[in-house]
Enzyme design. Sequence first.
Site, PDB file in Angstrom:
ATOM      1  N   ASP A   8      38.188  64.953 -53.674  1.00  0.00           N
ATOM      2  CA  ASP A   8      37.220  65.438 -52.697  1.00  0.00           C
ATOM      3  C   ASP A   8      35.909  65.682 -53.450  1.00  0.00           C
ATOM      4  O   ASP A   8      35.892  65.717 -54.690  1.00  0.00           O
ATOM      5  CB  ASP A   8      37.746  66.722 -52.067  1.00  0.00           C
ATOM      6  N   ASP A  10      32.705  67.976 -52.149  1.00  0.00           N
ATOM      7  CA  ASP A  10      32.091  69.308 -52.024  1.00  0.00           C
ATOM      8  C   ASP A  10      33.059  70.410 -52.419  1.00  0.00           C
ATOM      9  O   ASP A  10      34.209  70.433 -51.990  1.00  0.00           O
ATOM     10  CB  ASP A  10      31.627  69.532 -50.585  1.00  0.00           C
TER      11      ASP A  10
END
Length: 464
Positions: A8, A10
């Site tokens: 991922d 953020d």
Amino acid sequence: MSGAAIFDLDRTLLQGGTGPLLSRAMYDLGVVGRRLPGESLLFKVFDLVGETLPSIALARQATLVARGRDEGVFDAAAVAAAEAIAAVIHPFALTLIEQHRAAGRPVVLATTTPEHLIRPLADRLGVDHVIATRYRIGQDGRYDGGLDGPFVWSRGKLKAVRDWADAAGVDLSESFAYSDSIYDLPLLSAVGRPAAVNPDPRLALYALARGWPIVHFDVSPGVVKLPVVGVELQRLLFLASHPLLTTPYARFDVEGTENIPRTGPGILVGNHRSYFDIPTMIQMMRPTGRTGRILAKKELFDVPVVGALALALGGIPVDRAGGGKESFETASVALEGGELVCVLPQGTIPRGAAFYDPVLKGRTGAARLAASTRAPVIPFAIWGSEHVWPRSSPVPRMLNLTDPPTVRVRVGPPVELKYRSPAADTRRIMAAISDLLPPEAHEAREPTEEEIRLATPGRTPQIR
């Protein structure tokens, strides 16, 4: 079929979100004329607690910003944002990416962020594949406000990853996945090796219940941060070691801490006089506001409970019988990530009469580490810690309440090394440490029998 490493973006590869940086780039370049209502507040909430339904709703509605615009209008902003985002990617995340790549696994960036905005960053990081939300482009070459494929979030992210894995011949059961968000639970549950990175409160609790690794890319691998609050365990040790709590049995006289770098890597090198040296080093580090990775002999880490705690606090075990290769590599990674590494080149407390030798002798590990990383070498000298915890005693003397001994610590400027000979640089390091010791440390004399007894190991100390 082989596995992949799926990251991922953020709050995983970087501390906060990419939203503020992308928004600023688009605003500065005139791509958008105004900010979306409430976006600043949502960005702050996201950075603090992670994804929320309002922040995802904002991301989903961002297609409206692009509607009617030319396909390439965001390119310059995406390139500008990529430079800003790359500067705040966690160094240990980059190290892990390289480790996966070296193991032959494709590295995948799976993110809700629109692909056209994140592609330049992926290229800059050398990511092999990008799985991201795609905005639909009409026949006129303009965004039409719709999506081309799933909204890459939660189950939509899992579907997009599965579609890619099927097409690429990747086995998700052999894959790694890293995310901070409870909303990525479908993806994390679908891979064989999930990890919660800087997890939001709900994912932290879930990971604890499932026994998943909880990691933080802003500290060395293995270093523990408390779940939910994200405070490094070593910082709690700093609080528990406040000088007011040690005054009844030891006083500290510490000078020169301004020589310890406040940012970036550094190798702290000192002499070894007592089992009380590590608490003394904690007092030395307190004014800097920084934590450090301390190299210690492997036997300490073999002790049940104590060894696990030492690792969680950032300790690096040194297998002297095996040449210390693994500890050298671990320390190098810590320095590359901008951390401080503490080394006691003597390796162990000198025994018996050797304890009183005014000439300090050290192993070459610190010099070799400095030559490999070019991190500055900061000397420090400890004097008097042996009065708190003599080598002959299995426990520290904590009942000397009327006249507690003073432990003296001096930190010097960086040692000038030549990087040509580890042995010669080690002599320079040991001389710099020696120069920081008080005059009585340089006196050549014959120790008394009582002094030799105090400097000779007795029963095995409890911390070993």
